[in-house]
Design an enzyme around this catalytic site. Sequence first.
Site, PDB file in Angstrom:
ATOM      1  N   GLU A 172     -60.548  39.596   5.678  1.00  0.00           N
ATOM      2  CA  GLU A 172     -61.446  39.673   6.835  1.00  0.00           C
ATOM      3  C   GLU A 172     -62.856  39.973   6.328  1.00  0.00           C
ATOM      4  OE1 GLU A 172     -61.630  39.362  10.312  1.00  0.00           O
ATOM      5  OE2 GLU A 172     -63.693  40.027   9.963  1.00  0.00           O
ATOM      6  N   GLN A 173     -63.817  39.209   6.834  1.00  0.00           N
ATOM      7  CA  GLN A 173     -65.190  39.382   6.350  1.00  0.00           C
ATOM      8  C   GLN A 173     -65.824  40.704   6.786  1.00  0.00           C
ATOM      9  OE1 GLN A 173     -67.489  36.120   7.923  1.00  0.00           O
ATOM     10  NE2 GLN A 173     -67.306  36.798  10.030  1.00  0.00           N
ATOM     11  N   ARG A 231     -60.627  44.473  24.466  1.00  0.00           N
ATOM     12  CA  ARG A 231     -60.318  43.771  23.206  1.00  0.00           C
ATOM     13  C   ARG A 231     -59.984  44.757  22.091  1.00  0.00           C
ATOM     14  NH1 ARG A 231     -62.523  38.279  23.270  1.00  0.00           N
ATOM     15  NH2 ARG A 231     -62.083  38.203  21.064  1.00  0.00           N
ATOM     16  N   TYR A 288     -63.848  42.368  36.420  1.00  0.00           N
ATOM     17  CA  TYR A 288     -62.486  42.919  36.508  1.00  0.00           C
ATOM     18  C   TYR A 288     -62.400  44.273  35.817  1.00  0.00           C
ATOM     19  CZ  TYR A 288     -61.985  40.490  31.925  1.00  0.00           C
ATOM     20  OH  TYR A 288     -62.150  40.018  30.647  1.00  0.00           O
TER      21      TYR A 288
HETATM   22  C1  LIG Z   1     -67.015  35.499  27.180  1.00  0.00           C
HETATM   23  C2  LIG Z   1     -65.674  35.238  26.658  1.00  0.00           C
HETATM   24  C3  LIG Z   1     -64.637  35.723  27.381  1.00  0.00           C
HETATM   25  C4  LIG Z   1     -63.349  35.437  26.963  1.00  0.00           C
HETATM   26  N1  LIG Z   1     -62.349  35.893  27.730  1.00  0.00           N
HETATM   27  C5  LIG Z   1     -61.094  35.568  27.371  1.00  0.00           C
HETATM   28  C6  LIG Z   1     -60.017  35.987  28.182  1.00  0.00           C
HETATM   29  O1  LIG Z   1     -60.202  36.645  29.195  1.00  0.00           O
HETATM   30  N2  LIG Z   1     -58.759  35.634  27.800  1.00  0.00           N
HETATM   31  C7  LIG Z   1     -58.519  34.894  26.650  1.00  0.00           C
HETATM   32  O2  LIG Z   1     -57.350  34.582  26.364  1.00  0.00           O
HETATM   33  N3  LIG Z   1     -59.542  34.520  25.855  1.00  0.00           N
HETATM   34  C8  LIG Z   1     -60.814  34.822  26.183  1.00  0.00           C
HETATM   35  N4  LIG Z   1     -61.840  34.439  25.389  1.00  0.00           N
HETATM   36  C9  LIG Z   1     -61.574  33.690  24.148  1.00  0.00           C
HETATM   37  C10 LIG Z   1     -61.103  34.557  23.001  1.00  0.00           C
HETATM   38  O3  LIG Z   1     -61.928  35.664  22.815  1.00  0.00           O
HETATM   39  C11 LIG Z   1     -61.033  33.754  21.705  1.00  0.00           C
HETATM   40  O4  LIG Z   1     -60.501  32.491  21.992  1.00  0.00           O
HETATM   41  C12 LIG Z   1     -60.138  34.469  20.682  1.00  0.00           C
HETATM   42  O5  LIG Z   1     -60.719  35.674  20.263  1.00  0.00           O
HETATM   43  C13 LIG Z   1     -59.883  33.562  19.469  1.00  0.00           C
HETATM   44  O6  LIG Z   1     -59.110  34.242  18.528  1.00  0.00           O
HETATM   45  P1  LIG Z   1     -59.131  33.820  17.008  1.00  0.00           P
HETATM   46  O7  LIG Z   1     -58.156  34.709  16.317  1.00  0.00           O
HETATM   47  O8  LIG Z   1     -58.958  32.355  16.895  1.00  0.00           O
HETATM   48  O9  LIG Z   1     -60.600  34.107  16.496  1.00  0.00           O
HETATM   49  P2  LIG Z   1     -61.431  35.465  16.489  1.00  0.00           P
HETATM   50  O10 LIG Z   1     -60.803  36.469  17.400  1.00  0.00           O
HETATM   51  O11 LIG Z   1     -62.835  35.072  16.682  1.00  0.00           O
HETATM   52  O12 LIG Z   1     -61.242  36.024  15.008  1.00  0.00           O
HETATM   53  C14 LIG Z   1     -61.794  35.390  13.875  1.00  0.00           C
HETATM   54  C15 LIG Z   1     -61.889  36.429  12.761  1.00  0.00           C
HETATM   55  O13 LIG Z   1     -62.191  35.764  11.524  1.00  0.00           O
HETATM   56  C16 LIG Z   1     -63.164  36.502  10.827  1.00  0.00           C
HETATM   57  N5  LIG Z   1     -63.847  35.555   9.913  1.00  0.00           N
HETATM   58  C17 LIG Z   1     -64.661  34.549  10.269  1.00  0.00           C
HETATM   59  N6  LIG Z   1     -65.072  33.868   9.176  1.00  0.00           N
HETATM   60  C18 LIG Z   1     -64.501  34.465   8.099  1.00  0.00           C
HETATM   61  C19 LIG Z   1     -64.526  34.219   6.678  1.00  0.00           C
HETATM   62  N7  LIG Z   1     -65.219  33.199   6.150  1.00  0.00           N
HETATM   63  N8  LIG Z   1     -63.816  35.029   5.871  1.00  0.00           N
HETATM   64  C20 LIG Z   1     -63.093  36.064   6.375  1.00  0.00           C
HETATM   65  N9  LIG Z   1     -63.037  36.350   7.729  1.00  0.00           N
HETATM   66  C21 LIG Z   1     -63.712  35.561   8.562  1.00  0.00           C
HETATM   67  C22 LIG Z   1     -64.052  37.072  11.917  1.00  0.00           C
HETATM   68  O14 LIG Z   1     -64.798  38.162  11.477  1.00  0.00           O
HETATM   69  C23 LIG Z   1     -62.997  37.443  12.978  1.00  0.00           C
HETATM   70  O15 LIG Z   1     -62.511  38.749  12.765  1.00  0.00           O
HETATM   71  C24 LIG Z   1     -63.134  34.700  25.779  1.00  0.00           C
HETATM   72  C25 LIG Z   1     -64.187  34.255  25.017  1.00  0.00           C
HETATM   73  C26 LIG Z   1     -65.444  34.494  25.468  1.00  0.00           C
HETATM   74  C27 LIG Z   1     -66.594  33.956  24.660  1.00  0.00           C
END
Ligand SMILES: Cc1cc2nc3c(=O)[nH]c(=O)nc-3n(C[C@H](O)[C@H](O)[C@H](O)COP(=O)(O)OP(=O)(O)OC[C@H]3O[C@@H](n4cnc5c(N)ncnc54)[C@H](O)[C@@H]3O)c2cc1C
Length: 400
Positions: free
Chosen positions: A37-38, A111, A218
Amino acid sequence: MSNSDQVSQVIVVGAGIGGLTLAIALARQGYQVRIFEQADALSEVGAGLQLSPNAVKVLRTLGLEHVLKDYVYQPENAAIRHYQSGRYFLKSELGLQAEQRYGAPYWHIHRADLHGVLVQACYSAGVEIELGHKVLGYRSDKKKATVLLENKTEYCDLVVGADGIHSKVRELMLGIQAPIFTGQVAWRGVIRADQIKGVELKPDATVWAGPNQHMVTYYLRGGEFVNFVAVEERAEWSNESWRQEGKVSELQSKFAGWHPEVTRMLDACDATFMWALNGRPTLPKWSDQRVVLLGDACHPMLPFMAQGAAMAIEDAYVLSQLLSKHDYPTAFTQYETIRKPRTSAIQKLSRENAGLYHMHGGMLGQAKLEALGVVSKFAGGLIKGKLDSVYGYDVTSLSM
Ligand SMILES: Cc1cc2nc3c(=O)[nH]c(=O)nc-3n(C[C@H](O)[C@H](O)[C@H](O)COP(=O)(O)OP(=O)(O)OC[C@H]3O[C@@H](n4cnc5c(N)ncnc54)[C@H](O)[C@@H]3O)c2cc1C
């Protein structure tokens, strides 16, 4: 057939919601899982998340439902209301009735709370999480995969790019996928409920629909906090970071004259963050030899169905199950075959909701919302039918 003889070491890039969920599932199947994790610390942005029944079913299967229950808020209804009068265009039950219909509850959660529970479950399952390690590159061949970090190189059998919307792994696999600005900018914030004076917000997940902008409100953590996401239309914007501070006074002025549940809530707001909502083209593939993408890295979506995290959680479950039953090339192919149609359909529903919430087309836009209300009253099955396909889906019961 178990595949653990051929594949035992997995590196997950990114300790976000999808990466952590996958790591828990794989570690419990006997894989040796490391997450890079970065970020220097395991923390999440201060924001809420709607966790719909389809996601809760996965978390339940992973044995986390009872732990998470202590942190959630269960809304009574999903509502779409007029931005000034507060009149209901739509009110659809999300409490017990929805729980029975969809086979799991609908939750709101901070979150940070979800993240904390997933991190603890990772540690209990033996996952190693290495912080402050940004992945810069990867190599993959028939025998192994290599992950390049700032000051070291690590080897493994498989790499999962769960590195979010700005995914480096995706960029390396497919080239730069330039974000497409949707013309919408979002603001978010979390407010202590006891600081909101003069009104009591309804115990619902509410979309306040107005011309060219909307607000979602909410409760979180048993009602202790209120989360909001406000979306407005703008001609241009470039920053995609979640952490860019916005001016509270500017936000308040944009929503001046809205319903008191909105304006009084914003009166109590002391910090807000903003970012642009971008789309990205559908990817031609999700994997490359021993490397595969998951969550926002392969299907980022607009927040208007609140399904981004839910899709990452579903992805994690499917990928872990397929890897336990098939060799990795078959697992990767089937993973994309199962997940792409579902995530593409939800991306489309999210895009469609944007126009609806913003009353596009003036009077016609408002008429569409009115029609939605009529439909939900007299033919509630139609609305439920649309939601059934999202919330009623049970990825844990798929035969893979
Ligand atoms: C306003 C908003 C509201 C939302 N509300 C909802 C909701 O109510 N319900 C819902 O289901 N979803 C919601 N979402 C969407 C949801 O937050 C994301 O889809 C979800 O967090 C994606 O998860 P992920 O694990 O793919 O990525 P992320 O949770 O973004 O995690 C990616 C991780 O990778 C790390 N990373 C990135 N690049 C590197 C690298 N090169 N090397 C090492 N680590 C790295 C980052 O630091 C991060 O910790 C919302 C999004 C937004 C913008």
